[in-house]
Design a protein around this motif. Structure first.
Motif, PDB file in Angstrom:
ATOM      1  N   LEU A 154       0.960  -1.312  -0.040  1.00 31.71           N
ATOM      2  CA  LEU A 154      -0.065  -0.100   0.158  1.00 31.71           C
ATOM      3  C   LEU A 154       0.703   1.242   0.002  1.00 31.71           C
ATOM      4  CD1 LEU A 154      -3.006  -0.847   2.450  1.00 31.71           C
ATOM      5  CD2 LEU A 154      -2.929  -0.792  -0.277  1.00 31.71           C
TER       6      LEU A 154
ATOM      7  N   PHE B  21      -0.167   5.335  -0.900  1.00 33.03           N
ATOM      8  CA  PHE B  21      -0.029   6.568  -0.057  1.00 33.03           C
ATOM      9  C   PHE B  21       1.281   7.296  -0.065  1.00 33.03           C
ATOM     10  CE2 PHE B  21      -3.015   3.422   1.971  1.00 33.03           C
ATOM     11  CZ  PHE B  21      -3.952   4.382   2.568  1.00 33.03           C
ATOM     12  N   ASN B  22       1.032   8.597  -0.022  1.00 31.31           N
ATOM     13  CA  ASN B  22       1.893   9.522   0.216  1.00 31.31           C
ATOM     14  C   ASN B  22       2.642   9.653   1.577  1.00 31.31           C
ATOM     15  OD1 ASN B  22       3.401  12.171   0.518  1.00 31.31           O
ATOM     16  ND2 ASN B  22       1.531  13.239  -0.806  1.00 31.31           N
TER      17      ASN B  22
ATOM     18  N   ASN C  64       2.918  12.621   3.438  1.00 33.93           N
ATOM     19  CA  ASN C  64       1.806  12.953   4.614  1.00 33.93           C
ATOM     20  C   ASN C  64       1.718  12.065   5.626  1.00 33.93           C
ATOM     21  OD1 ASN C  64       1.214  14.792   2.549  1.00 33.93           O
ATOM     22  ND2 ASN C  64      -0.445  13.455   1.916  1.00 33.93           N
TER      23      ASN C  64
ATOM     24  N   ALA D  14      -6.452  14.022   8.543  1.00 33.10           N
ATOM     25  CA  ALA D  14      -7.527  13.945   7.719  1.00 33.10           C
ATOM     26  C   ALA D  14      -8.447  12.621   7.983  1.00 33.10           C
ATOM     27  CB  ALA D  14      -6.837  13.946   6.346  1.00 33.10           C
ATOM     28  N   LEU D  15      -7.751  11.506   8.237  1.00 32.58           N
ATOM     29  CA  LEU D  15      -8.769  10.424   8.417  1.00 32.58           C
ATOM     30  C   LEU D  15      -9.429  10.327   9.702  1.00 32.58           C
ATOM     31  CD1 LEU D  15      -8.212   6.898   6.741  1.00 32.58           C
ATOM     32  CD2 LEU D  15      -8.879   7.006   9.195  1.00 32.58           C
TER      33      LEU D  15
ATOM     34  N   ILE E 286     -13.321  13.612  -0.968  1.00 32.88           N
ATOM     35  CA  ILE E 286     -12.362  12.467  -0.681  1.00 32.88           C
ATOM     36  C   ILE E 286     -12.394  11.269  -1.946  1.00 32.88           C
ATOM     37  CG2 ILE E 286     -11.746  10.401   0.736  1.00 32.88           C
ATOM     38  CD1 ILE E 286     -13.145  12.291   3.237  1.00 32.88           C
TER      39      ILE E 286
ATOM     40  N   HIS F  44      -9.617   9.470  -3.975  1.00 36.92           N
ATOM     41  CA  HIS F  44      -9.506   8.020  -4.038  1.00 36.92           C
ATOM     42  C   HIS F  44      -9.438   7.599  -5.458  1.00 36.92           C
ATOM     43  CE1 HIS F  44     -10.879   7.206   0.315  1.00 36.92           C
ATOM     44  NE2 HIS F  44      -9.718   7.572   0.399  1.00 36.92           N
TER      45      HIS F  44
ATOM     46  N   HIS G  82      -9.582  -2.503  -1.448  1.00 36.77           N
ATOM     47  CA  HIS G  82      -8.932  -1.946  -0.547  1.00 36.77           C
ATOM     48  C   HIS G  82      -9.615  -1.681   1.005  1.00 36.77           C
ATOM     49  CE1 HIS G  82      -6.449  -0.578  -4.069  1.00 36.77           C
ATOM     50  NE2 HIS G  82      -5.658  -1.336  -3.325  1.00 36.77           N
ATOM     51  N   TYR G  83     -10.834  -1.612   1.017  1.00 32.71           N
ATOM     52  CA  TYR G  83     -11.648  -1.194   1.927  1.00 32.71           C
ATOM     53  C   TYR G  83     -11.667  -2.042   3.159  1.00 32.71           C
ATOM     54  CZ  TYR G  83     -12.953   3.320  -0.131  1.00 32.71           C
ATOM     55  OH  TYR G  83     -12.952   4.493  -0.366  1.00 32.71           O
TER      56      TYR G  83
ATOM     57  N   TYR H  93     -18.298   0.552  10.187  1.00 29.07           N
ATOM     58  CA  TYR H  93     -17.199   1.003   9.104  1.00 29.07           C
ATOM     59  C   TYR H  93     -17.585   0.230   7.740  1.00 29.07           C
ATOM     60  CZ  TYR H  93     -13.235   0.659   6.124  1.00 29.07           C
ATOM     61  OH  TYR H  93     -12.375   0.558   5.123  1.00 29.07           O
TER      62      TYR H  93
ATOM     63  N   ILE I 224     -20.130   2.972   6.183  1.00 29.38           N
ATOM     64  CA  ILE I 224     -19.061   4.073   5.698  1.00 29.38           C
ATOM     65  C   ILE I 224     -18.654   3.752   4.358  1.00 29.38           C
ATOM     66  CG2 ILE I 224     -17.327   5.783   6.297  1.00 29.38           C
ATOM     67  CD1 ILE I 224     -18.245   5.430   9.035  1.00 29.38           C
TER      68      ILE I 224
ATOM     69  N   GLY J 222      -2.647  18.940  -0.722  1.00 26.29           N
ATOM     70  CA  GLY J 222      -2.167  18.042   0.434  1.00 26.29           C
ATOM     71  C   GLY J 222      -3.462  17.680   1.118  1.00 26.29           C
ATOM     72  N   PRO J 223      -3.551  16.868   2.195  1.00 25.20           N
ATOM     73  CA  PRO J 223      -4.689  16.691   2.796  1.00 25.20           C
ATOM     74  C   PRO J 223      -5.549  17.903   3.361  1.00 25.20           C
ATOM     75  CG  PRO J 223      -2.717  15.466   3.437  1.00 25.20           C
ATOM     76  CD  PRO J 223      -2.336  16.257   2.592  1.00 25.20           C
TER      77      PRO J 223
HETATM   78  C1  HEM Z   1      -6.966  10.342   1.121  1.00 21.64           C
HETATM   79  C2  HEM Z   1     -10.468   9.179   4.171  1.00 21.64           C
HETATM   80  C3  HEM Z   1     -10.329   4.653   2.779  1.00 21.64           C
HETATM   81  C4  HEM Z   1      -6.044   5.459   0.361  1.00 21.64           C
HETATM   82  C5  HEM Z   1      -7.896  10.267   2.106  1.00 21.64           C
HETATM   83  C6  HEM Z   1      -8.494  11.569   2.924  1.00 21.64           C
HETATM   84  C7  HEM Z   1      -9.234  11.286   3.802  1.00 21.64           C
HETATM   85  C8  HEM Z   1      -9.667   9.828   3.579  1.00 21.64           C
HETATM   86  C9  HEM Z   1     -10.106  12.285   4.622  1.00 21.64           C
HETATM   87  C10 HEM Z   1      -7.832  13.046   2.648  1.00 21.64           C
HETATM   88  C11 HEM Z   1      -8.634  13.437   1.295  1.00 21.64           C
HETATM   89  C12 HEM Z   1      -7.820  14.613   0.868  1.00 21.64           C
HETATM   90  O1  HEM Z   1      -6.596  15.210   1.111  1.00 21.64           O
HETATM   91  O2  HEM Z   1      -8.424  15.478  -0.066  1.00 21.64           O
HETATM   92  C13 HEM Z   1     -10.930   7.764   4.058  1.00 21.64           C
HETATM   93  C14 HEM Z   1     -11.997   7.076   4.595  1.00 21.64           C
HETATM   94  C15 HEM Z   1     -11.593   5.764   4.318  1.00 21.64           C
HETATM   95  C16 HEM Z   1     -10.899   5.901   3.296  1.00 21.64           C
HETATM   96  C17 HEM Z   1     -12.939   7.700   5.636  1.00 21.64           C
HETATM   97  C18 HEM Z   1     -12.676   4.581   4.703  1.00 21.64           C
HETATM   98  C19 HEM Z   1     -13.943   4.669   4.689  1.00 21.64           C
HETATM   99  C20 HEM Z   1      -9.269   4.292   1.946  1.00 21.64           C
HETATM  100  C21 HEM Z   1      -8.683   3.129   1.447  1.00 21.64           C
HETATM  101  C22 HEM Z   1      -7.504   3.420   0.964  1.00 21.64           C
HETATM  102  C23 HEM Z   1      -7.397   4.913   1.079  1.00 21.64           C
HETATM  103  C24 HEM Z   1      -9.623   1.870   1.338  1.00 21.64           C
HETATM  104  C25 HEM Z   1      -6.535   2.585   0.124  1.00 21.64           C
HETATM  105  C26 HEM Z   1      -6.049   1.460   0.687  1.00 21.64           C
HETATM  106  C27 HEM Z   1      -6.168   6.963   0.484  1.00 21.64           C
HETATM  107  C28 HEM Z   1      -5.046   7.555   0.136  1.00 21.64           C
HETATM  108  C29 HEM Z   1      -5.248   9.091   0.161  1.00 21.64           C
HETATM  109  C30 HEM Z   1      -6.330   9.016   0.818  1.00 21.64           C
HETATM  110  C31 HEM Z   1      -3.821   6.950  -0.569  1.00 21.64           C
HETATM  111  C32 HEM Z   1      -4.247  10.112  -0.169  1.00 21.64           C
HETATM  112  C33 HEM Z   1      -3.373  10.868   0.823  1.00 21.64           C
HETATM  113  C34 HEM Z   1      -2.354  10.241   1.254  1.00 21.64           C
HETATM  114  O3  HEM Z   1      -1.560   9.416   0.105  1.00 21.64           O
HETATM  115  O4  HEM Z   1      -1.860  10.097   2.037  1.00 21.64           O
HETATM  116  N1  HEM Z   1      -8.705   9.333   2.722  1.00 21.64           N
HETATM  117  N2  HEM Z   1     -10.288   7.172   3.503  1.00 21.64           N
HETATM  118  N3  HEM Z   1      -8.306   5.461   1.684  1.00 21.64           N
HETATM  119  N4  HEM Z   1      -6.903   7.666   1.039  1.00 21.64           N
HETATM  120 FE1  HEM Z   1      -8.593   7.478   2.047  1.00 21.64          FE
END
Ligand code: HEM
Length: 404
Positions: A39, A43-44, A47, A56-57, A81, A85, A94-95, A126, A129, A397-398
């Motif tokens: 993964l 992912f960045n 960040n 952010a998460l 978001i 994604h 991935h979820y 979860y 969501i 960025g986030p």
């Molecule tokens: C970005 C939430 C599931 C991978 C983000 C952001 C949020 C978020 C808030 C930042 C958005 C932005 O910068 O505009 C969530 C939530 C999830 C979820 C609530 C589940 C319900 C996933 C999954 C993956 C994933 C399943 C992949 C395994 C990423 C990546 C980023 C991102 C790679 C870009 C930021 C980075 O690279 O650090 N997500 N996400 N997310 N998410 Fe998710």
């Protein structure tokens, strides 16, 4: 649908999450990357190091928990978001990985307080969501692939031209290797680039705003060279500046993003940018000049000085053609800038200046730049009585909060 008991458990655990949320997501990421190092290709890494993604998460998890019985209320956030994604290539499979490691982290951080009942409730929540994200993203994948010139995943583009726009910003003109059509986009949207850097174990994916108007046979991005090769962001931007030459091929995903200019509206528009935040604004400017040349536009750009001021001639030429008032702010002008009269105002964009110089009553405001710039502009606009529906912004960025 979740039953009432589960909803109550979820809502009553929100305060606990608010205390431990960041710690939980920190443990979550660490465990997830240990078990699924692949993964790290998505992912960045920057960040992760700075903890921005954790925040952010965490923020989204609280929001979702608070609105678990009314997820509609957070749809705009889900939408934003989901764009990110989709651009990154996050898939339904991935979820469960994220869900599993989130629950492991909740258990580890809360210890005995995390009863089976709580853990089961969170597993269910979860799932709800995740389903919301998966279905919004499925529609976005379809739309991206099925539009004219659209595609799924990453597509190879050749760097046709590289143009130095300032000491720190360089534009890349990108054309598809297959020579076929490319998807249109809305001015303000971005693309993702997936890079394999020699000697690096994992790929890097970064988003860059498109900096020209849609409707061309190329995409243009304008990239700032970040200081410091040792930081992941510095590594990627320096790699693009120093190593990627004309003729090289880059992997790109279709345009995405929910920050874009409303080209249906005819009311005045004010485009404000700080530093490299000007990239989506120039796309908006060029689009308005082509599609709505009669529209009243004010283009305000703040830079340190002329050395780092990118796309200056292009903006001036566009402004001259359309009904655009362009204003340049330098906070540290050089002697040369003074001699050449190359800026309009010395200092920062202030509330007082905006009050005197832009249409605060009617205009829509779009802005992008460093967080301090965005906070100042947001606060000034609110003080001046600009309503929320006329304030539009994008973080590079986030997402972060603009309050305080
Ligand atoms: C970005 C939430 C599931 C991978 C983000 C952001 C949020 C978020 C808030 C930042 C958005 C932005 O910068 O505009 C969530 C939530 C999830 C979820 C609530 C589940 C319900 C996933 C999954 C993956 C994933 C399943 C992949 C395994 C990423 C990546 C980023 C991102 C790679 C870009 C930021 C980075 O690279 O650090 N997500 N996400 N997310 N998410 Fe998710």
């Amino acid at each position: 649908m979740l039953d009432q008991k589960t909803i109550e458990i979820i809502k009553s655990t929100v305060p606990v999450l608010e205390v431990h949320g960041e710690q939980i997501t920190t443990v979550f990421y660490k465990t997830m990357f240990e078990n699924h190092p692949e993964l790290l290709n998505i992912f960045n890494h920057a960040n992760q190091k700075q903890g921005r993604q954790q925040r952010a998460l965490a923020g989204t998890v609280y929001a979702a928990a608070k609105y678990i019985d009314n997820l509609e209320a957070i749809l705009p956030v889900v939408n934003q978001i989901a764009h990110k994604h989709r651009s990154l290539g996050i898939l339904p499979e991935h979820y469960p990985i994220v869900g599993k490691h989130l629950l492991i982290a909740i258990k580890e951080v809360l210890g005995d307080a995390a009863t089976d009942e709580i853990i089961n409730a969170w597993a269910e929540a979860y799932g709800v969501i995740a389903d919301a994200f998966i279905s919004v993203e499925a529609e976005m994948y379809d739309a991206a692939a099925n539009q004219r010139g659209g595609w799924d995943g990453f597509r190879p583009f050749i760097v046709e031209k590289k143009v130095e726009e300032s000491e720190v910003i360089t534009s890349f003109y990108l054309k598809p290797v297959d020579g076929k059509a490319i998807a249109s986009f809305k001015p303000g949207q971005y693309i993702s680039i997936k890079l394999e850097i020699e000697g690096e174990e994992f790929t890097h994916i970064r988003q860059y705003s498109l900096s020209d108007a849609p409707g061309k046979d190329y995409y243009r991005i304008s990239v700032k060279k970040e200081a410091g090769m040792e930081t992941p962001d510095g590594k990627v931007s320096n790699y693009l500046h120093n190593t990627v030459e004309e003729g090289e091929v880059l992997q790109i995903s279709a345009p995405a993003g929910d920050f874009f200019l409303d080209t249906e509206k005819n009311t005045p528009v004010v485009l404000l940018s700080g530093g490299v935040g000007l990239t989506p604004m120039v796309s908006m400017l060029n689009t308005v000049a082509e599609l709505q040349p009669e529209k009243e536009v004010t283009f305000i750009h703040a830079a340190q000085n002329g050395k780092v001021h990118a796309l200056k001639d292009e903006v001036a030429a566009t402004a001259a053609k359309a009904k655009v008032k362009s204003v340049v702010f330098y906070d540290q002008p050089t002697e040369e800038d003074r001699e050449n009269n190359s800026f309009d105002v010395e200092g920062y964009v202030t509330k007082e200046w905006l009050k005197e110089n832009v249409n605060v009553e009617q205009a829509d405001f779009y802005f992008c730049g460093p967080v301090s710039f965005m906070k100042a502009i947001n606060a000034a606009l609110k003080d001046l009585g600009v309503t929320e529906d006329r304030i539009h912004f994008e973080f590079f960025g986030p997402m972060a909060s603009l309050e305080a």
